[in-house]
Design a protein around this motif. Structure first.
Motif, PDB file in Angstrom:
ATOM      1  N   VAL A   1      59.108 -72.743  16.209  1.00 49.08           N
ATOM      2  CA  VAL A   1      58.122 -72.795  17.295  1.00 49.08           C
ATOM      3  C   VAL A   1      58.824 -73.084  18.609  1.00 49.08           C
ATOM      4  O   VAL A   1      59.892 -73.688  18.640  1.00 49.08           O
ATOM      5  CB  VAL A   1      57.039 -73.873  17.029  1.00 49.08           C
ATOM      6  CG1 VAL A   1      56.257 -73.547  15.779  1.00 49.08           C
ATOM      7  CG2 VAL A   1      57.635 -75.249  16.942  1.00 49.08           C
ATOM      8  N   ALA A   2      58.221 -72.630  19.685  1.00 46.19           N
ATOM      9  CA  ALA A   2      58.714 -72.930  21.032  1.00 46.19           C
ATOM     10  C   ALA A   2      57.659 -73.777  21.729  1.00 46.19           C
ATOM     11  O   ALA A   2      56.462 -73.497  21.627  1.00 46.19           O
ATOM     12  CB  ALA A   2      58.961 -71.644  21.806  1.00 46.19           C
ATOM     13  N   LYS A   3      58.072 -74.822  22.402  1.00 47.38           N
ATOM     14  CA  LYS A   3      57.135 -75.727  23.071  1.00 47.38           C
ATOM     15  C   LYS A   3      57.286 -75.629  24.581  1.00 47.38           C
ATOM     16  O   LYS A   3      58.395 -75.468  25.096  1.00 47.38           O
ATOM     17  CB  LYS A   3      57.386 -77.176  22.641  1.00 47.38           C
ATOM     18  CG  LYS A   3      57.146 -77.414  21.169  1.00 47.38           C
ATOM     19  CD  LYS A   3      57.396 -78.865  20.809  1.00 47.38           C
ATOM     20  CE  LYS A   3      57.137 -79.096  19.341  1.00 47.38           C
ATOM     21  NZ  LYS A   3      57.357 -80.494  18.978  1.00 47.38           N
ATOM     22  N   GLU A   4      56.152 -75.709  25.258  1.00 43.09           N
ATOM     23  CA  GLU A   4      56.124 -75.734  26.721  1.00 43.09           C
ATOM     24  C   GLU A   4      55.181 -76.839  27.171  1.00 43.09           C
ATOM     25  O   GLU A   4      54.277 -77.233  26.434  1.00 43.09           O
ATOM     26  CB  GLU A   4      55.618 -74.398  27.270  1.00 43.09           C
ATOM     27  CG  GLU A   4      56.536 -73.239  27.035  1.00 43.09           C
ATOM     28  CD  GLU A   4      55.972 -71.954  27.615  1.00 43.09           C
ATOM     29  OE1 GLU A   4      54.839 -71.975  28.145  1.00 43.09           O
ATOM     30  OE2 GLU A   4      56.654 -70.925  27.523  1.00 43.09           O
ATOM     31  N   VAL A   5      55.382 -77.297  28.392  1.00 38.10           N
ATOM     32  CA  VAL A   5      54.509 -78.321  28.962  1.00 38.10           C
ATOM     33  C   VAL A   5      53.161 -77.705  29.283  1.00 38.10           C
ATOM     34  O   VAL A   5      53.079 -76.610  29.851  1.00 38.10           O
ATOM     35  CB  VAL A   5      55.132 -78.937  30.228  1.00 38.10           C
ATOM     36  CG1 VAL A   5      54.169 -79.898  30.902  1.00 38.10           C
ATOM     37  CG2 VAL A   5      56.412 -79.653  29.888  1.00 38.10           C
TER      38      VAL A   5
END
Length: 145
Positions: free
Chosen positions: A51-55
């Motif tokens: 998974v890729a996380k962003e604010v």
């Protein structure tokens, strides 16, 4: 009954001063400025094996004022009226935001009473008011959030 700041016998116990729209409103013993949090948006798929996380959205918890003593000029009735402007308990009618949102500042005071640090809140309003048990030793237990 509102009082003058100089009339409080243990003024050094009140480390914070609250100003609403630039007018002195209260002395406070305890102050929690609130917490700033960032939401997290999680993306996955499209051939990724992780998974890729962003604010995401920024959130703020409520500031809490404890042991509040209203100063002359405003008084406790001011705080109760401010709550009623947002949602009147007798009629059930809510006000429009421009009527109940106010800017306020909390000043941390040095031992000599001069401000050393300031927290500023924009378009704020009280969300709760709790009158704690009273005693002759401590008559300023009110909590505003």
């Amino acid at each position: 009954m509102p009082v003058d700041a100089e009339a409080i016998p243990r003024l050094k116990d009140f480390k914070y001063r609250v100003e609403i729209n630039g007018l002195e409103a209260a002395m406070v013993q305890e102050f929690e400025p609130g917490t700033r949090t960032h939401g997290v948006t999680v993306h996955s798929g499209a051939g990724m094996n992780h998974v890729a996380k962003e604010v995401g959205m920024v959130g703020f918890s409520n500031a809490v004022l404890r042991s509040v003593v209203p100063l002359a000029g405003t008084g406790r009735i001011y705080w109760e009226n401010w709550l009623d402007q947002a949602q009147d308990p007798t009629t059930g009618n809510g006000g429009i935001p421009a009527q109940y949102q106010r800017n306020f500042s909390v000043f941390e005071l040095a031992p000599d009473g001069t401000p050393t640090r300031v927290w500023e809140y924009i378009k704020a309003f009280p969300v709760s008011y709790k009158v704690n048990a009273k005693s002759s030793f401590d008559d300023c237990n009110d909590v505003f959030e």
